[in-house]
Design a protein around this motif. Structure first.
Motif, PDB file in Angstrom:
ATOM      1  N   LEU A 114       0.969   3.977  -3.044  1.00 41.14           N
ATOM      2  CA  LEU A 114       0.618   5.382  -2.868  1.00 41.14           C
ATOM      3  C   LEU A 114       1.738   6.288  -3.381  1.00 41.14           C
ATOM      4  CD1 LEU A 114      -1.077   7.702  -1.821  1.00 41.14           C
ATOM      5  CD2 LEU A 114      -0.071   7.354   0.433  1.00 41.14           C
ATOM      6  N   CYS A 137      -5.751   8.836   6.674  1.00 41.43           N
ATOM      7  CA  CYS A 137      -5.470   7.516   7.250  1.00 41.43           C
ATOM      8  C   CYS A 137      -6.433   7.272   8.415  1.00 41.43           C
ATOM      9  CB  CYS A 137      -4.038   7.426   7.765  1.00 41.43           C
ATOM     10  SG  CYS A 137      -2.773   7.668   6.506  1.00 41.43           S
ATOM     11  N   LEU A 185       3.339   6.871   7.380  1.00 40.71           N
ATOM     12  CA  LEU A 185       3.209   7.300   5.989  1.00 40.71           C
ATOM     13  C   LEU A 185       3.924   8.628   5.755  1.00 40.71           C
ATOM     14  CD1 LEU A 185       2.054   6.572   3.281  1.00 40.71           C
ATOM     15  CD2 LEU A 185      -0.084   7.671   3.916  1.00 40.71           C
ATOM     16  N   LYS A 232       0.817  -1.213   0.000  1.00 40.47           N
ATOM     17  CA  LYS A 232       0.000   0.000   0.000  1.00 40.47           C
ATOM     18  C   LYS A 232       0.854   1.269   0.000  1.00 40.47           C
ATOM     19  CE  LYS A 232      -3.791   0.552   2.272  1.00 40.47           C
ATOM     20  NZ  LYS A 232      -4.822   0.600   3.332  1.00 40.47           N
ATOM     21  N   TYR A 234      -5.926   6.851   1.817  1.00 41.58           N
ATOM     22  CA  TYR A 234      -4.982   5.753   2.018  1.00 41.58           C
ATOM     23  C   TYR A 234      -5.738   4.557   2.603  1.00 41.58           C
ATOM     24  CZ  TYR A 234      -0.981   3.094   3.697  1.00 41.58           C
ATOM     25  OH  TYR A 234      -0.072   2.094   3.931  1.00 41.58           O
ATOM     26  N   VAL A 254      -3.956  13.597   2.499  1.00 44.97           N
ATOM     27  CA  VAL A 254      -4.006  12.138   2.562  1.00 44.97           C
ATOM     28  C   VAL A 254      -4.663  11.725   3.876  1.00 44.97           C
ATOM     29  CG1 VAL A 254      -2.660  10.007   2.525  1.00 44.97           C
ATOM     30  CG2 VAL A 254      -1.902  11.985   1.183  1.00 44.97           C
TER      31      VAL A 254
END
Length: 588
Positions: A252, A268, A277, A248, A336, A266
């Protein structure tokens, strides 16, 4: 007893933990783990399910995939097992697919780390040898697909006489895949006094029938789908990329590398994901900042000021942290993690495409979440394009295009007079075309165009194909799996897929071999570590690497048989996670 959706608590924290989770009756070790993992507040299904399950009640829960069901049964299960008898296995979780078995198993490991509760995921297509070994040693929780659970029951390697709690997760999907008889056969092997929880996205009569037979006076919970008006979603380009969980982050970054967003938000699920991330993006030279509930107000103010001024290119946030923030319109919104409801999805992507400007919404999706995209499409009447993760060739082409664009812009500006003398000097010894090519190469390298990249395995979303005669349709009567004789494997699809497996019995791809690596979860090994080590040391493309199985103290990796010896020799010369490990050919 029925429960309605209640709004999240906004009370102050209790002893530094999330006020929502602390109020549900979870003990300190689990609260500390949730805090470490970055969970900021419980979802509606968690808020409603955890207290009755902690109290020992049976539960019938209706909620869609992606609403946080795993934690809603995993947390009370772990707390009850930590204080119960140590006879094993003490709990059984049945799930429809191998992907979900792996995901639930990993979640149980994360949540139960401090409680020292052992968890084993068993599913079809995986070598049965390691499963037999782990079951013989004893585990507290077994997460299984119905077919593999019955395999072990028939072999007498899985005995359920001491099971205190059973969970049926995504029960409607298990019935759709033809596992009704399997579930009945498995449940008859468990003690009648067990605690049972059944979760399902829908509640058709056949689910209600199972609940009536196997649940005792259950608490009934229904988390209703939040209605979204047609056309409520902003008019932005919406794209989803389907990728397996270990890839993942890489997926991304690859998508962002091609999109080159001016400003991106983004989203999460947890604070831990936000921090990890953000670090990953910063490692790729993105100007990325994090914002979540674990930050002080001065820190949040600093981050927001940098983002609004353009100093920060990417803001990584949780939904909780993004609430009420005055975030300007951004060029890209990235999910995400898929949100828990279509309404949250619409709210997220509403941050882009404002005031007539163009915007893009990007979603990273695991294969089992494909259905959620279709639910969002139906409710919002907006098309989400499902695309393959860009390849290394796509990325290289895009980088060349950017270098070309930069040179065109520089030539158009005309500010190159100072460098003409350099070209004149070089032209005395080299062809002008070669001089220009060398200059382009330097410009390309300066923009990171020659950076090494690894291929990300492509994934096809698995959608059941009921038109196939060999697929067990919902309600199709299959031979009783406990009636003796071999199970009807020709009827059942490979678990988690809509068609029979191309692999022979035993789960191995033709012309492949399994490599045994003497390190597993206990050493912090993850699939990406092994794939990266093999790709770097043995020079195998990631597409040539097959299934990766991580056990507590060892791992298995499937590679082409013709290259197995090279892989063993290469891994034997290197370190994995900083340590030398035993590497050899694995024999079933």
């Amino acid at each position: 007893m029925k429960s309605d959706h209640t709004e999240p608590s906004t009370a102050p924290s209790v002893h530094g933990f999330s006020p929502g989770f602390a109020a549900l009756g979870l003990e300190g070790s689990l609260l500390a783990t949730l805090d470490t993992l970055g969970y900021e507040e419980p979802t509606p299904i968690q808020r409603e399910s955890i207290p009755p399950l902690l109290a020992g009640r049976d539960l019938l829960g209706q909620a869609a995939t992606g609403t946080g069901k795993t934690a809603s049964f995993a947390l009370p299960m772990l707390q009850r097992l930590a204080h119960g008898a140590k006879q094993r296995p003490a709990a059984l979780i049945l799930v429809p697919t191998r992907e979900l078995a792996i995901q639930v198993g990993e979640a149980m490991q994360r949540y139960g780390k401090e409680l020292r509760i052992s968890v084993l995921a068993v599913y079809g297509g995986q070598a049965i040898g390691p499963q037999l070994y782990a079951l013989k040693r004893g585990v507290d929780v077994v997460v299984a697909t119905p077919g593999r659970a019955l395999d072990h029951i028939r072999r007498n390697t899985l005995q359920l006489k001491h099971v205190q709690m059973v969970v049926l997760d995504e029960a409607d999907e298990m019935l759709d895949m033809g596992f009704a008889d399997d579930l009945e056969a498995i449940l008859t092997q468990t003690p009648p006094e067990r605690q049972t929880a059944l979760f399902s996205a829908t509640m058709p009569p056949r689910i209600a029938s199972i609940a009536h037979r196997h649940l005792k006076n259950p608490v009934e919970i229904k988390i209703a789908k939040e209605l979204v008006k047609a056309g409520a979603a902003p008019r932005v380009l919406q794209t989803a990329y389907v990728v397996n969980r270990p890839y993942k982050v890489a997926a991304l970054i690859r998508v962002l590398d091609l999109a080159a967003p001016k400003s991106a938000l983004v989203f999460c699920r947890t604070r831990l994901e936000v921090d990890e991330l953000t670090a990953g993006l910063a490692g790729r030279d993105y100007r990325a900042e994090a914002i979540h509930g674990g930050m002080s107000q001065p820190q949040r103010d600093r981050v927001m000021t940098a983002f609004k001024s353009g100093q920060t290119q990417i803001l990584v946030a949780t939904d909780v942290a993004a609430r009420g923030l005055d975030i300007p319109s951004v060029s890209h919104v990235v999910n995400y993690d898929l949100p828990s409801s279509p309404e949250v999805y619409v709210h997220r992507i509403g941050r882009t495409g404002r005031a007539g400007r163009e915007g893009e919404a990007i979603t990273i999706v695991e294969p089992r979440e494909h259905r959620l995209l279709r639910n969002i499409e139906q409710l919002t009447k907006a098309k989400i394009v499902v695309a393959q993760v860009p390849s290394v060739a796509d990325l290289r082409t895009k980088r060349i295009e950017r270098t070309l664009t930069s040179i065109r812009e520089l030539l158009a500006a005309g500010d190159v007079e100072h460098f003409r003398s350099v070209v004149t000097v070089l032209a005395k010894d080299f062809e002008l075309v070669d001089v220009a090519a060398a200059a382009v190469k330097l410009a390309h390298q300066a923009q990171g165009g020659d950076a090494e990249e690894q291929e990300i395995p492509s994934v096809q979303a698995r959608v059941p194909d009921y038109s196939r005669p060999d697929y067990a349709r919902p309600g199709m009567r299959r031979p009783s799996p406990m009636s003796g004789g071999e199970m009807s494997r020709g009827v059942r699809p490979r678990e988690g897929q809509g068609r029979p497996s191309a692999r022979p019995t035993g789960g191995r791809t033709p012309n492949s071999a399994r490599i045994y690596i003497g390190a597993g979860r206990a050493a912090g090994i993850r699939p990406g570590d092994l794939v990266g080590a093999i790709a770097n040391e043995a020079k195998l493309g990631s597409a040539q690497i097959g299934g990766v199985e991580i056990e507590e103290r060892f791992s298995l990796v499937e590679v082409p048989e013709s290259m197995a010896r090279d892989v063993i020799e290469a891994l034997g010369r290197t370190r994995i996670k900083g340590q030398k490990v035993a590497v050899r050919l694995f024999r079933d």
